[in-house]
Every structure is written in structure tokens, then in C-alpha cells.
Design an enzyme around this catalytic site. Structure first.
Site, PDB file in Angstrom:
ATOM      1  N   GLU A 237     -12.240  -5.275 -70.323  1.00 27.58           N
ATOM      2  CA  GLU A 237     -12.659  -4.481 -68.877  1.00 27.58           C
ATOM      3  C   GLU A 237     -11.621  -3.426 -68.716  1.00 27.58           C
ATOM      4  O   GLU A 237     -11.224  -4.371 -67.566  1.00 27.58           O
ATOM      5  CB  GLU A 237     -13.565  -4.504 -68.344  1.00 27.58           C
ATOM      6  CG  GLU A 237     -14.354  -4.483 -66.613  1.00 27.58           C
ATOM      7  CD  GLU A 237     -14.143  -3.641 -65.974  1.00 27.58           C
ATOM      8  OE1 GLU A 237     -12.775  -3.300 -65.220  1.00 27.58           O
ATOM      9  OE2 GLU A 237     -14.352  -5.053 -64.997  1.00 27.58           O
ATOM     10  N   CYS A 273     -11.990  -2.530 -59.666  1.00 32.04           N
ATOM     11  CA  CYS A 273     -11.968  -1.859 -60.783  1.00 32.04           C
ATOM     12  C   CYS A 273     -13.358  -0.166 -60.841  1.00 32.04           C
ATOM     13  O   CYS A 273     -12.903   0.705 -61.751  1.00 32.04           O
ATOM     14  CB  CYS A 273     -12.606  -2.027 -61.928  1.00 32.04           C
ATOM     15  SG  CYS A 273     -13.500  -2.835 -62.257  1.00 32.04           S
TER      16      CYS A 273
END
Length: 495
Positions: A237, A273
């Protein structure tokens, strides 16, 4: 390097050195994990759940000491870190519940005709690389570790150099907690150092890699895994630029939106993120001025997690300016330690082209505002974006006519689309999807958060005309693990 150095980020001073793991230590951890893997896979999910519960309890009991270390190493603040510890112990218990419920195994049985029965089985030892920005929730005991353990896989974690002392303390706590359970030796281990991380990915015993962090590091691990003689999956990720679109009628809420945007992109010094890094606003709404005013009024200021992250953020702003962005507001960071200014930029929409630096992530308290004049112009700009973890639409209300079109378009770009909310927070739930198209992740069909996270660490195996006693427990006639199963096409829950 012979040690990972722990720094106090508010001053930049070194405090503790943690020796890195040598090759023998890495190999021993993986050998222990490989030896334990068959026993862990054969353990009923409800029993594995008790192991996770023990770790969660130990985390809660030792939270004050751990938060003190984490605050020194990350500068994230005691209040934020206390919330994160609570989230981490809660998600450990959540994944324990998902394992015990059992539907992730997808047990499926044909009693007639084909004689087939299928179930998902654990992959084996998982190498986990945690994130710098969530030292509890996405690190040593984060969602990757918790979901892999819940799925029946042993875990070897590579400690993060941004919080090496905390990583060591969390590993000790975990080992002590597991010693009081039925968990076999080899279920969990921690190694440290850059070379140890590379060795983990190349090692024969490693069956999968889970990573949260930068594109550069994630893709490096992905390439190593694909160079192996036996290629293994890498669930990385990595994140990119998360877009938010304000509709024409949504611009009537521009003051509210401006404050929400500033709070979201500057939260944690922009080190999320899911940070909304690119805001599209209608031309003529005076949005850029309002957002700049909100930034100056709220004046967010916080430390960066590491010196390299602070340096990369400052370099990133310079690169964005060189690529055609214009700075419209700045708020200075703290004067000591590792920090950068919180910066708001403006970019003409015609400069957004595939491959431009303007469309690449700048990890830090930096965001870009782009004005659009008509839907076709906005659509062309959105089509130039990379795949991303999250996207959002800020609207004029439930009857806003632009919403269906924008949600459909953003759904093609992102793993999660929010309406009239900001994408920063990621809930741990059954319906969560924390992933997205390449290059936001290396495995777009998976999620690293939520109930679906367990599936990453399993693979389906079908058994044809296999005697009942030779089947895995999940498929045996007596259903000893008390799982929900699909039998001849009908979902059957245990009585």
C-alpha cells in the site's frame, strides 16, 4: 549500518541505538516461522483469536510507557498516540473476531456430482514492513500483522527505522503476551535493519510480503519478490495523490470546505497516505483565496517523522514550483527539530498532464488547488491522474446533479470514494476497502484494512473426492470449527 538510531524528532538528537539483525538472526526467525506454520494453520480460528486478544490486552496495559517512547520518536503528540493505541488494540480484537466468524475461509462444498470442496488455506510466513506515520496502527502490531496472524500465518516484522525503540518494545510485549497462550514458538518475530528487510523478501521461507509506505520502497520490494526463483505476492500500500472535487453548487459551502480541506491535508503534518493532495474547485468561486485565508487562520504546524521525510517534502515543494505551481500561502513549521512549512499551491488546470511532477505525491503538509471552468475540462484533468487510495466529492447537497457522474469517474481511479467527507480517516470495518489501482497498490483487488484484509494471506484449494478424515477441518462433515459454509449453493450457518 550496524544500528538503527532512535531520534527525538523535536530536537533532532540521537537517544538510543538498536543493533541491526545479522543474516543468522533473520534466517533463524524465518526458520522458526516455517516450522510453526503448519501448526498455526491447523489451529481453530477461535483459538488463534485468543492469541490476538492476549496481545491487545498487553498493549492496553503498557500503553503509557509505549506512548512516551512513541511521542519522543515521532512527535505526533500524546493525545493522537493514545487514540492510535486504542485503535490498534481494537483492530487486533476485530481481526480476532473476523477469524472466529470464519466466512473469510469461503468454505464451499458440493455434496453430489463433482465431489468438490474448496477452502482458503494460509500461505505461510509473512514478512511485514510497517509504516513510519502510524507507529502503532500500521507498524509492528498494525493491521498487516494482525490480519496475517488472524488468517493463520506466522509473521516476521521488519522494524521501522523511524521508531526503532518503539518497535523493539512492541516486539518484547508481543512475545511476553504470547508466552502465556497456546501459540507455538515462531508465530511472531522482529528483525531490524535495511539488509535484514531485503533478506526477508529473498528468503526461501517467506511466502508473502505486506508493506505500507512510499512508492519507491514498495516497488523496490515488489521487484525483488518478482526476481525470486519462486515469485511471491507483495501486498504494498503506497498511495498517490488523492483528489477531491468541489461541485459548482458545492462552492456555496466554500468557507466550510476550506477549513475542512486545510485540516485534512495538514493533519499529522500531511503524513497520511490518504491526504487530499489535489483539490479541484469551480472557477469564479473565490475558493483559492478562501482556502489560503483558512490556512493562515488555522496555522497548522507539526514535526516531520524523520529528517529524510522532511528533506523530501521540502525538495518536493521546490519541484512542484519548478513544474509550474505557484505558492499562495505558507505557514512556518516548528523552529526546532525536523519540520517544513505547510504550503498551499495553485496550478493552472492545463498543466496537469500524465507524467507531470504535479501529479506525483509530495508526502508532507503540501496541497494543490486547481480551478476548472466546465465539466469537460475537469473530466480531462481527472483522466490524467494515477490510481489512488481515496477520492472525495464536496457537494451542494443530496440532490446535487454532478454527484453520480463524479462518483462513477472517481470510482475508476480510487479504492474508496467519499461524498461530503474528507478521505483522511480509514475505519476498520467489514465494508472497508483500503487499496486502489496501480500504483497506489501492487495488488488492486485486495485491501489492507478491514475484514477483507485476511484474504491476502490465504489461497483457495479445491479437494475432489477426498475422504472426510483427510479434509481440512473447515470442510469436514461435522464442521468442527463451526463455520458458515456454502453447501450445494446454499449458505449454511452453524447451528
Amino acid at each position: 549500518m550496524t544500528a538503527d538510531v532512535s531520534y527525538a524528532v523535536r530536537t533532532g538528537t540521537a537517544t538510543v541505538e538498536i543493533p541491526v539483525s545479522g543474516p543468522d538472526e533473520v534466517d533463524a526467525a524465518l526458520a522458526g516461522a516455517a516450522a510453526a506454520a503448519p501448526m498455526i494453520a491447523a489451529t481453530p480460528p477461535a483459538e488463534r483469536a485468543s492469541w490476538l486478544g492476549a496481545i491487545a490486552g498487553a498493549l492496553d496495559e503498557n500503553s503509557d510507557r509505549l506512548i512516551e517512547i512513541a511521542d519522543r520518536e515521532t512527535g505526533l503528540g500524546v493525545d493522537r498516540l493514545r487514540m492510535e493505541v486504542g485503535r490498534t488494540s481494537a483492530q487486533l480484537r476485530y481481526y480476532a473476531e473476523v477469524a472466529g466468524e470464519g466466512s473469510y475461509l469461503d468454505a464451499t462444498i458440493d455434496t453430489e456430482g463433482t465431489g468438490l470442496a474448496r477452502v482458503r488455506v494460509p500461505l505461510g510466513p509473512v514478512a511485514v514492513f510497517g509504516a513510519s506515520n502510524f507507529p502503532f496502527a500500521f507498524s509492528v502490531l498494525g493491521t498487516d500483522t494482525a490480519s496475517a496472524l488472524a488468517a493463520g500465518c506466522p509473521v516476521v516484522v521488519k522494524g521501522h527505522p523511524a521508531h526503532p525503540e518503539l518497535s523493539q518494545e512492541l516486539a518484547r510485549l508481543t512475545q511476553d503476551a504470547l508466552a502465556g497462550t497456546s501459540a507455538p514458538a515462531g508465530l511472531f518475530a522482529l528483525v531490524t535493519g535495511f539488509a535484514a528487510g531485503e533478506r526477508l523478501v529473498r528468503a526461501e521461507h517467506t511466502a508473502a510480503v505486506a508493506f505500507t509506505g512510499s512508492q519507491q520502497a514498495g516497488l523496490a520490494l515488489w521487484r525483488i519478490a518478482n526476481e525470486r526463483e519462486v515469485v511471491i505476492p507483495v501486498f504494498a500500500e503506497m498511495g498517490t495523490v488523492n483528489p477531491v472535487v468541489v461541485t459548482p453548487s458545492g462552492a456555496t459551502r466554500i468557507d466550510e470546505i476550506a477549513e475542512g480541506f486545510v485540516d485534512s491535508f495538514s493533519r499529522g503534518a500531511g503524513q497520511y497516505c490518504t491526504k487530499p493532495g489535489l483539490l479541484f474547485v469551480p472557477a469564479g468561486a473565490d475558493a483559492t483565496t478562501r482556502i489560503a485565508e483558512a490556512l493562515r487562520r488555522l496555522a497548522p504546524s507539526a514535526w516531520m517523522l524523520t529528517r529524510p521525510i522532511a528533506t523530501a517534502a521540502a525538495t518536493g515543494v521546490a519541484e512542484l514550483l519548478a513544474a509550474g505551481a505557484v505558492a499562495i500561502a505558507e505557514v512556518p513549521g516548528p523552529s526546532d527539530g525536523w519540520s517544513v512549512d505547510t504550503t498551499l499551491l495553485r496550478v493552472p488546470i492545463d498543466k496537469l498532464r500524465p507524467g507531470s511532477r504535479l501529479l506525483a505525491e509530495c508526502f508532507g503538509p503540501v496541497a494543490i488547488v486547481v480551478e476548472y471552468r466546465e465539466p469537460a475540462e475537469l473530466d480531462r484533468a481527472l483522466a490524467s491522474l494515477q490510481g489512488t487510495l481515496a477520492a472525495a466529492v464536496q457537494t451542494g447537497g443530496v440532490d446535487d446533479p454532478e454527484v453520480p457522474r463524479l462518483v462513477a469517474m472517481l470510482g475508476g481511479l480510487a479504492g474508496r470514494v467519499a461524498v461530503d467527507e474528507w478521505p483522511t480517516g480509514v475505519a476498520v470495518s467489514w465494508a472497508q476497502q483500503h487499496g486502489g489501482p496501480w500504483p497506489a497498490t501492487t495488488a488492486p483487488a485486495t485491501t489492507s484494512v478491514g475484514a477483507g484484509a485476511l484474504a491476502r494471506f490465504t489461497r483457495p484449494v479445491a479437494y475432489q473426492h477426498v475422504p472426510d478424515a483427510a479434509l481440512p477441518p473447515a470442510l469436514r462433515a461435522g464442521n468442527p470449527w463451526r463455520l458458515p459454509r456454502r453447501v450445494d449453493g446454499v449458505l449454511v450457518n452453524p447451528g
